[in-house]
Design a protein around this motif. Structure first.
Motif, short mmCIF file in Angstrom:
data_model
loop_
_atom_site.label_atom_id
_atom_site.label_comp_id
_atom_site.label_asym_id
_atom_site.label_seq_id
_atom_site.Cartn_x
_atom_site.Cartn_y
_atom_site.Cartn_z
N THR A 155 0.83 -1.21 0.00
CA THR A 155 0.00 0.00 0.00
C THR A 155 0.86 1.26 0.00
OG1 THR A 155 -1.74 -1.16 1.20
CG2 THR A 155 -1.80 1.25 1.24
N ALA A 156 1.91 1.27 0.82
CA ALA A 156 2.80 2.43 0.88
C ALA A 156 3.49 2.66 -0.45
CB ALA A 156 3.83 2.25 2.00
N VAL A 162 1.81 6.78 -6.92
CA VAL A 162 0.68 7.63 -7.33
C VAL A 162 0.98 9.09 -7.01
CG1 VAL A 162 -1.74 8.19 -6.85
CG2 VAL A 162 -1.05 5.81 -7.16
N GLY A 163 1.52 9.32 -5.79
CA GLY A 163 1.88 10.68 -5.42
C GLY A 163 2.95 11.27 -6.32
N LEU A 164 3.94 10.43 -6.69
CA LEU A 164 5.02 10.90 -7.56
C LEU A 164 4.48 11.29 -8.94
CD1 LEU A 164 8.06 11.34 -7.90
CD2 LEU A 164 8.24 8.96 -8.66
N PHE A 165 3.59 10.48 -9.49
CA PHE A 165 2.98 10.81 -10.79
C PHE A 165 2.15 12.09 -10.70
CE2 PHE A 165 3.32 6.10 -11.82
CZ PHE A 165 4.39 6.29 -12.69
N CYS A 166 1.49 12.28 -9.57
CA CYS A 166 0.71 13.51 -9.38
C CYS A 166 1.63 14.74 -9.36
CB CYS A 166 -0.09 13.44 -8.09
SG CYS A 166 -1.48 12.29 -8.14
N ILE A 181 -4.51 17.55 -7.32
CA ILE A 181 -4.10 17.99 -5.99
C ILE A 181 -4.79 17.15 -4.92
CG2 ILE A 181 -4.20 19.90 -4.34
CD1 ILE A 181 -3.89 21.81 -6.69
N ALA A 182 -6.07 16.86 -5.11
CA ALA A 182 -6.80 16.03 -4.15
C ALA A 182 -6.23 14.60 -4.12
CB ALA A 182 -8.28 15.99 -4.52
N SER A 187 -3.05 10.37 -1.53
CA SER A 187 -1.96 9.39 -1.60
C SER A 187 -0.91 9.67 -0.52
CB SER A 187 -1.31 9.41 -2.99
OG SER A 187 -0.75 10.68 -3.27
N PHE A 188 -0.68 10.95 -0.22
CA PHE A 188 0.27 11.29 0.85
C PHE A 188 -0.24 10.79 2.20
CE2 PHE A 188 1.60 14.27 4.21
CZ PHE A 188 2.97 14.08 4.14
#
Length: 276
Positions: A155-156, A162-166, A181-182, A187-188
């Motif tokens: 999960t981490a 996902v956060g990196l792609f965002c 942003i959401a 993801s963070f």
């Protein structure tokens, strides 16, 4: 002149290409040969392990519990760890009357496969049989134990990517997207919660320091001496959390929020390492 020059240039390039191709083919052939040789070497090992497992199961079915224990322990020593091997080993110890090691191996089975109903049921039966003591779980542990450490790690990792792609999307986007942003914020939060869960489970009452008392008439003491005052009597199968080691003794957190010294030979860690 132009034709001769062109042919002069083309020939070395073609030869270089052929040379590189031959080299790559050699590497591919060497890799395939090595893989084939390794598979030939590994296959008998797995076949031998399967035969050892079947032999141990047969001994258990014939009530030859000492022979069955020996067979299962051989698999454990060579690193053939699985929930079923530990579960069967726990059953063999249970039938042999060694409840401490039965509980130890049921715990090891559950450490590998958290949702193993047979191991869970037999663990409770063995604990009731000897009135083994259990470590108290903190409230975060009770809520986090619905998933395993491996599941939290996955999960981490997923939340991180996902956060990196965002972040990359926000950098190269012409204008900021509320949805991205959401998703980044979500993801963070998931990443942080998963990391905290990993730490809590790894260092909690069921973490890497969890050990099971396998000796009989074990007393946790105030000091590293058999004559020191007793802190708590620990029936076989009781849980302790090893904090440090001094010679032939280990200092451990005990049930009932106590601490004391116990002989190292009378307790075994639930989680095995490759160096064990």
């Amino acid at each position: 002149m132009s034709t001769r020059e062109n042919s002069f240039v083309i020939v070395p390039v073609c030869e270089q290409f052929r040379t590189r191709t031959r080299g790559r083919l050699r590497y591919i052939l060497a890799f395939c040969c090595a893989t084939f040789v390794i598979s030939l070497a590994v296959s008998p090992v797995f076949a031998q392990s399967d035969a050892e497992f079947a032999k141990a199961n047969q001994d258990y079915a014939q009530n030859n519990f000492k022979e069955a224990i020996s067979g299962y322990e051989t698999l454990v020593r060579v690193g053939q760890w699985s929930a079923n091997v530990f579960y069967n080993l726990g059953n063999a110890y249970f039938r042999a009357g060694d409840f401490g090691r039965a509980i130890l191996n049921y715990e090891r089975a559950l450490a590998l496969e958290q949702h193993h109903p047979e191991a869970t049921a037999n663990l409770q039966i063995a604990r009731d049989e000897v009135r083994a003591l259990e470590m108290q779980q903190s409230w975060p542990e009770r809520y986090l134990l619905f998933a395993s450490i491996n599941q939290y790690v996955i999960t981490a990792a997923a939340a991180f990517w996902v956060g990196l792609f965002c972040v990359v999307g926000l950098i190269f986007a012409r204008r900021r997207s509320a949805a991205i942003i959401a998703l980044l914020t979500f993801s963070f939060l998931v990443f942080v919660i998963a990391i905290l869960a990993i730490y809590e489970l790894d260092h909690g009452s069921k973490g890497r320091a969890l050990a099971i008392v396998t000796g009989k008439d074990v007393q946790a003491r105030l000091a590293t001496a058999d004559t020191a005052n007793s802190v708590l009597a620990l029936p076989p199968g009781s849980e302790v959390k090893i904090l440090s080691t001094r010679g032939d003794w280990v200092y451990a957190a005990l049930p009932n929020n106590l601490r004391g010294w116990i002989p190292a030979k009378d307790a075994e860690l639930v989680r095995l390492s490759s160096r064990s």
